[in-house]
Design an enzyme around this catalytic site. Sequence first.
Site, mmCIF file in Angstrom:
data_model
loop_
_atom_site.group_PDB
_atom_site.id
_atom_site.type_symbol
_atom_site.label_atom_id
_atom_site.label_comp_id
_atom_site.label_asym_id
_atom_site.label_seq_id
_atom_site.Cartn_x
_atom_site.Cartn_y
_atom_site.Cartn_z
ATOM 1 N N ASN A 148 0.855 -1.183 0.000
ATOM 2 C CA ASN A 148 0.000 0.000 0.000
ATOM 3 C C ASN A 148 0.895 1.239 0.000
ATOM 4 O OD1 ASN A 148 -1.874 2.012 0.425
ATOM 5 N ND2 ASN A 148 -2.313 1.461 2.550
ATOM 6 N N TRP A 149 0.955 1.882 -1.151
ATOM 7 C CA TRP A 149 1.837 3.068 -1.267
ATOM 8 C C TRP A 149 1.252 4.285 -0.565
ATOM 9 C CZ3 TRP A 149 3.645 3.377 -7.121
ATOM 10 C CH2 TRP A 149 4.387 2.220 -7.434
ATOM 11 N N LYS A 150 -0.014 4.238 -0.209
ATOM 12 C CA LYS A 150 -0.701 5.404 0.357
ATOM 13 C C LYS A 150 -0.517 6.611 -0.589
ATOM 14 C CE LYS A 150 0.154 3.491 4.900
ATOM 15 N NZ LYS A 150 -0.068 3.680 6.300
ATOM 16 N N HIS A 210 -9.750 0.831 4.921
ATOM 17 C CA HIS A 210 -8.454 1.054 5.579
ATOM 18 C C HIS A 210 -8.682 2.024 6.748
ATOM 19 C CE1 HIS A 210 -4.358 2.395 6.291
ATOM 20 N NE2 HIS A 210 -3.955 1.302 5.647
ATOM 21 N N GLU A 228 -7.132 4.486 7.750
ATOM 22 C CA GLU A 228 -6.943 5.905 7.434
ATOM 23 C C GLU A 228 -8.163 6.460 6.703
ATOM 24 O OE1 GLU A 228 -3.105 5.522 5.554
ATOM 25 O OE2 GLU A 228 -2.238 4.988 7.486
ATOM 26 N N GLU A 275 -5.368 -5.051 10.806
ATOM 27 C CA GLU A 275 -4.364 -4.009 10.996
ATOM 28 C C GLU A 275 -4.681 -3.221 12.270
ATOM 29 O OE1 GLU A 275 -2.472 -2.951 6.948
ATOM 30 O OE2 GLU A 275 -4.238 -1.700 7.211
ATOM 31 N N GLY A 317 2.192 2.352 10.848
ATOM 32 C CA GLY A 317 3.088 3.487 10.661
ATOM 33 C C GLY A 317 3.769 3.954 11.936
ATOM 34 N N SER A 352 3.303 -1.978 10.472
ATOM 35 C CA SER A 352 4.760 -1.914 10.653
ATOM 36 C C SER A 352 5.455 -3.238 10.326
ATOM 37 C CB SER A 352 5.114 -1.445 12.073
ATOM 38 O OG SER A 352 4.645 -0.124 12.277
ATOM 39 N N GLY A 401 2.658 -1.109 4.419
ATOM 40 C CA GLY A 401 2.632 0.302 4.045
ATOM 41 C C GLY A 401 4.040 0.818 3.818
ATOM 42 N N GLY A 402 4.609 1.435 4.836
ATOM 43 C CA GLY A 402 5.895 2.119 4.709
ATOM 44 C C GLY A 402 6.988 1.289 4.040
HETATM 45 C C1 PEP Z 1 -0.932 0.096 5.963
HETATM 46 O O1 PEP Z 1 -0.902 1.199 5.436
HETATM 47 O O2 PEP Z 1 -1.857 -0.656 5.709
HETATM 48 C C2 PEP Z 1 0.147 -0.271 6.877
HETATM 49 C C3 PEP Z 1 0.081 -1.424 7.473
HETATM 50 O O3 PEP Z 1 1.185 0.638 7.038
HETATM 51 P P1 PEP Z 1 2.608 0.371 7.748
HETATM 52 O O4 PEP Z 1 3.148 -0.919 7.202
HETATM 53 O O5 PEP Z 1 3.435 1.546 7.384
HETATM 54 O O6 PEP Z 1 2.348 0.265 9.226
#
Ligand code: PEP
Length: 243
Positions: free
Chosen positions: A6-8, A91, A93, A162, A168, A204, A225-226
């Site tokens: 997930n590039w966000k 999600h 966010e 999640e 994040g 994470s 994500g990151g």
């Molecule tokens: C996500 O955006 O779904 C996520 C899990 O982000 P991160 O890996 O950065 O915690």
Amino acid sequence: MLIAANWKMHGDRAFLTAYFEGAGALSWPEAQTHLVFPPATLLERAAEAGAAVGMVAGAQAIHPARDGAHTGCLSAEQVAEAGARWALLGHSERRAQGETDLDVAAQLEAAARAGLRGLVCVGEGLAVREEDEAEAYVLGQLAAVLALPAPALDALGAIAYEPIWAIGTGRTATPELAQAMHRALRERLEVAGLGGLPLLYGGSVKPDNAKALLSQPDIDGVLVGGASLDITAFNAIARAANE
Ligand code: PEP
């Protein structure tokens, strides 16, 4: 095994080109599906470039309606035409911007209408976890989705657990904590006749914790994500599943 990036709200055309060139130069485990959720502006290019390296593109969000006066939104049909095969739904966010469990269910209906697979995200915040209500909360988030009749429910392609406190933040759920929630989700899904649905963990995930998470019996993949913005790190996460 489903490994999703997930590039966000990150990335531009130059980033995309380098990303898929990098992906093409790496070797990827077989018997895995690799998904990438870029910003909508890059969806069409990601679908094309991803196809060349065996990665499948998805949309980060969709609106339930087919069309209409919804400024700034995209329908399932529009992202499908741009090359999406999956859509992230609910999600945290997006839920933080006001999306409800009923909205997520309506988005899955839209995904089904457009021939997309839905990756539904669930997860509790820290206060819920500390009150020992996490399992009831997360199962409650799924209730509206599981109440949908076919064909909408048939579009449910995977669920990602999640925990919001782990997204994040660098704070990952322990493999045991994640496994316990995945077990509860599996049992609930079995009741609905969906026991085989892939259950992803997200929060994470990094190359150094992926193996411990992915070796849990009810963790069938990860939503990253990151760390997914670095193709080498994302590849290392995918490879950790086979170690
Ligand atoms: C996500 O955006 O779904 C996520 C899990 O982000 P991160 O890996 O950065 O915690």
